[in-house]
Design an enzyme around this catalytic site. Sequence first.
Site, short mmCIF file in Angstrom:
data_model
loop_
_atom_site.label_atom_id
_atom_site.label_comp_id
_atom_site.label_asym_id
_atom_site.label_seq_id
_atom_site.Cartn_x
_atom_site.Cartn_y
_atom_site.Cartn_z
N THR B 16 -39.69 1.62 34.63
CA THR B 16 -39.74 3.03 35.02
C THR B 16 -40.99 3.72 34.50
OG1 THR B 16 -37.35 2.92 34.69
CG2 THR B 16 -38.28 5.07 35.21
N SER B 45 -44.80 -8.64 34.52
CA SER B 45 -44.34 -10.00 34.76
C SER B 45 -42.88 -9.95 35.20
CB SER B 45 -44.47 -10.83 33.48
OG SER B 45 -43.75 -12.02 33.65
N LYS B 84 -26.48 15.25 40.04
CA LYS B 84 -25.94 15.42 38.69
C LYS B 84 -26.02 16.88 38.30
CE LYS B 84 -26.94 14.37 33.87
NZ LYS B 84 -27.87 13.78 32.92
N GLU B 348 -28.56 12.53 26.04
CA GLU B 348 -28.86 13.72 26.84
C GLU B 348 -29.86 13.38 27.95
OE1 GLU B 348 -27.77 16.71 27.22
OE2 GLU B 348 -26.44 17.04 25.52
N ILE B 352 -36.32 9.49 30.74
CA ILE B 352 -37.28 9.73 31.83
C ILE B 352 -38.00 11.05 31.61
CG2 ILE B 352 -37.40 10.26 34.30
CD1 ILE B 352 -35.57 7.98 34.87
#
Lengths: 500, 528
Positions: B16, B45, B84, B348, B352
């Site tokens: 990510t 990889s 969400k 929480e 990200i």
Amino acid sequence: MKKVVILGQSSEAVLYAIAIKVRLSCEVILIKDINQPEPHRYIETLLPDTLRILNQLGLKEQQWLPEVDGVYCTAIEVTTADAYNVMLPFSPIGTNINGLDFHSVAFNTLNKINGKEFEAFSLGAQMSRKGKFVHPVNDDNSVLSSFDYGVNVDNIKFAHFLNAYAKYLNIEIIHADTLSFDWAFCENASENQVKTLRCNTSSKDVLEVHNIDFLIDSAESSYTLRADAQLDNIFENDISPSIQRQVSMSVEVNSPRLFSPQCLSLEVGQLFIRASSKTLCLQLFLQDGVSLIDGETALRKFASSYPYLPLINDEIAKGKVNTVISSKQPLKSLPWQANVIKASNLYELCPVLQGSIALHLENVMSFIDLAPNTSAHSSLRNEYNRQFVVRHNEYNSFAELVIHLMSKKQAAKLKSEKASRVLKLYQNTGRYMSEANQVVDNTYWLNILLVLAGSPNNYNKMLAIPSETRDILERIKNIISVTCEQLPETNVYMKHLLNQ
Amino acid sequence: MSNMQINEIVIVGGGTSGWMTAAALSNQFEHLLKKQSISITLIESDDIGTVGVGEATLPHLRFFNQKLGIDEREFMSATKATYKLGIEFCHWAQLGDCYMHAFGEYGKRHQNIEFHQWWLRAKDLMLAKDITQYSMAAIAAKNNKFQHPKPDQNSMLSRFNYAYHIDAGLYAKFLRDYSHQRGVVRIEGKISQVKQAGDSGFIQSLCLDSGQIIDGDLFIDCSGFKGLLISESLKVKYHDWSHYLPCDSAQAVPSERPDTLITYTRASARSAGWQWRIPLQHRTGNGYVYCSSFCEDQHAQDELLMHLDGNPIREPIQLRFITGKRDKFWDKNVVSIGLSGGFMEPLESTSIYLIQEAIGNLIDLFPDADFSAELQNEFNRLMDEEFYHIRDFLIAHYHVNNRDDSDFWRYVRNMQIPDTLAHKLSVFETQGHIVNYGQGEFLAPSWLAVLIGQKLKIKHYHPSVDVLDTTELTNMMENIENDIYINAAAMKNHEDSLMSFLANKSSKEYELYSRLRASKSLYGTTEK
């Protein structure tokens, strides 16, 4: 909190009284010294945020403006030690283009751009430069929404207005000299707290005020403050001399030219020139080591030779100038202790942007936010004191940065970590990173860099700048210039407004 | 003036963080990539797994996607996302108790006073219900409803926010395609050697297993916990915060999705940590974050599997971590983004968010080849602030508890906490005031949700709220509650709302809302 006693007659004392009455609805008693002389006259600039807070307290601009000889302003004129003169507007310079910061776009498009050139992208700066004013409009698509304004007021008349408003709010005002306090152990808080105040009224009767929940001591002669004299300073990056000295001069005149507040860097310190509609005032904040006599001499010399103030020169010839010398010691302990806030003797931190009212009002509103509903309030007290120190450190940092840039002593090391960090980042990279919850608004931090710190050594050259940006910038400049030309003169606008 | 533009950017690690970085940089420098005056290379990889186990996010991710010009429908479809509206915390304050940390404000400010102060007084007078009843997002979430917020500030429907539950692996793939289209070069391979300049210690090139040499000016370390460049090469030390956040292990397992698609993440406290449940369109992500000093791995696995809502799809995977952060996120010519820079448990949904903040700050402070110290210092200062603020918020969830059923909960209730948090809790307890230390997540409504939810007792309300009489106060509470109830009732069921949106039946309100949000500066500017 049911009963609050406030000692003092400064604007800050009255603002505390008004804010507590309006927001907390408790009994407020304001005790003013009987023989305290009226404070010296100066002109104060109420900044946009100050006007908004006053408005929240019910002090509507249209009510007090005529009472305080108010004059609108949209920028502060700054003159550096090497006579570089530029406007510091109260609102952002330029506007984001394609989501990019205006200044980054300007650096990329115009390469070297100085403070004077940035001025052309601020309607507020142009209005100040040309003595124009209208109220901003609430329409994001209009250039007339791109500026903000403050008001220059006569401090004594403003204080009188605040007093009248306090009476209107049924705040009890007593003229009396404080004799003593009685402290009693408060079990709930496990500490001694002031419970009774004894004072001498003008008729020589002894008045006792009992059951005090909170005391705000804003009296110049206050003895709760005298005990602090031997303490160390509480501020981390204090840049003010241990005793702040200023020399000021005020001249009453019939119709002064309505000009922006000005700040000039002199050899002996920083000079502020402000005008209400009836008074011109010069305030010189002396640098450490400069004597009051030298300060007064320098101020008189400046006034007699400054070509843009012919009225002062005339008045000097007529001997109508009042010169006042005052000195203040900084507060040396945390202001809120037990159930007492020491709210006086806060020196003015070289008010480049703000007069004392802005800073006082911040303190007042911080107290309102944290006003205790119980006598056991040590954590609220700690928070108020923390905010107080943060606030003063930031004002100090900002003031230090401005003085540094104005004095042109580039080699001098800045004491404030924040001022140093912000300046280095800007000078070496052309960046300014906005911070949330600033005491001094991000706009002022960035604007002072843009107008006084010169072109940065480097800037972000990897931005996707549209090819037509140069034309866009030209168009912005033209719109501002044409709009400004069409606006009324400040004094014409104000006469019209006051007649309404 | 320096004219040494950075020409070669090398991102180490996909996942990510790697692909979010690649996508954002390729968007930011699209004009330079087209002119071939800059290159962005990402090395990853397929043999090295990523941590991504299904991810709950914060509303900020929407703005990240909007800045990249990503269509919400396309994104949700590609990542199997659901909406969400918040996080439900179960058994945290005490066993059997639940509360919602929803995205949005409580009630409305009245007379310039925060709503919760009015609520505190009303509650004292037995005139108010649970604070959740006054949150648009919480009521919608509890009723499994969803619609996009409205821009009209007068409407209760403008007073909430939303995020997504996504499959992080699919999001990485989605962004990989996005980045490819903009000129990012992906190289498959493992790094066998890192070459540093002898004098400066700057990284010059990376040698792959295949023998290929990758030169670079700026290296972005997205290699995960390992910190291949920032830690192994530059030896930047790591500040261990496990004395504040003692959980050091996790087990994760996907399960079949249940019939009902909920609009919130669920974080259920267990004997030595907590279990997440993240609903995706096609499956549910589950995991148990725990402290190995208080719980054997096998016991944790049993506890996790016992509490699944559906059958597990595969065997649980085991993760180990140390909560903390790097001393410097940016050192020399290496910027660490994601787990290489620091780790905080996903209680929480901040993983990200922290990646996004780091990317935004890097773009704002993007260096020339001279790597100005001021830019690095500023980047590190800003990231430090983010980490410290989030750390305190996470600690508060553990520390403020009334559980007496396990050693773990007794330990975290009695452990020493940072002074900043202790002060914040003490001020809140006295009068419900939320101390604001500066910028960074989380804002006052979040603290309010968690501290009230954790049953931190507030002793007094602010004196200013005594101005209303009880009738006025009752009316105020009832009006807000009714307004929320009516608006929530009119919303579609979550799954219906999601499916109709994915089927391209968007509402006009959403289009307008999207346009308004997209016009704001999100990153790449100093406005945040």
